[in-house]
Design an enzyme around this catalytic site. Sequence first.
Site: not given
Length: 306
Positions: A225, A256
């Site tokens: 993250g 993605d």
Amino acid sequence: MAVQKPVVILGVFVADTAYRAARAPRMGETILGSGFKLGPGGKGSNQAVAAGRLGADVTFITRLGRDPFADMALATWKDAGVKAAVIETPESYTGAAYIFVEETTGNNAIIVAPGAASLISSADIDANAALIRSAGVFVTQLEQPIDAAERALEIAREAGVTTILNPAPAAKLPDRIYKLSDYLTPNETETEELTGMKVESVDDARRAGDRLLSLGVGAAVITLGDKGALLHTARQSEHVPAISAGPVVETTGAGDAFNGGFAAALARGVAPLEAVRFACAVAGISVTRPGTAPSMPTRDEVERLL
């Protein structure tokens, strides 16, 4: 100049129906939202679009129904320069996803109904074996059946193709699939699912990376993250910090973007650590924009940021 090798991606297309609201409704409750957007999604499709926008020679293998969502898929891939190896499945529907976006944080919760893509079989993979063997890099995830992913990784590995398994959504994996993965690219949640180890820091990720290596993967690339990503192999363990391109609007599709960017960089012959850094920049730009496939940047944008 390194030769650009083809990227082949197996996965799912779904139409994303994204709802924005202050919070998620409780069961039995109706609340008013502040926004709605319909757009292209599905992990595999998003990764293919990301790689295509970055200039990769990318082909996407999937199943679609014969409906307006299938038309959206084909238009999306054409726009991104993605070649499609589609198995038409008129007896089913093209997949769809419900995405709830919390407007204060940009965080999301998702339900995916893969439809036709849930019917992707090992026989479909065998029918596309020549295409997979022709790749420089092969990528798959877990939104289509795991046996199809495993068969595709097996064909790619036997042909000497670099293999990337993005183990998302989190699921229990057959032991053999780890050994077929040159790169395994889980996020913190998926890493915990696979190893039983909580990942709240880079050191946690290193320990979990050791566990993944012991299961047989060539390298673990654990995305963290806003802390970036860790490239962890038997010979090196390098933390790449997140690369910010501006305020975060929405995190949907960031993983993605990372995977598509990583595959595109490896296909250009970029060294793994630099490929992770490139992928962090791709993800860093994607989160500054709403949506999934529409948020993917071009290679020029990424190189300007870097």
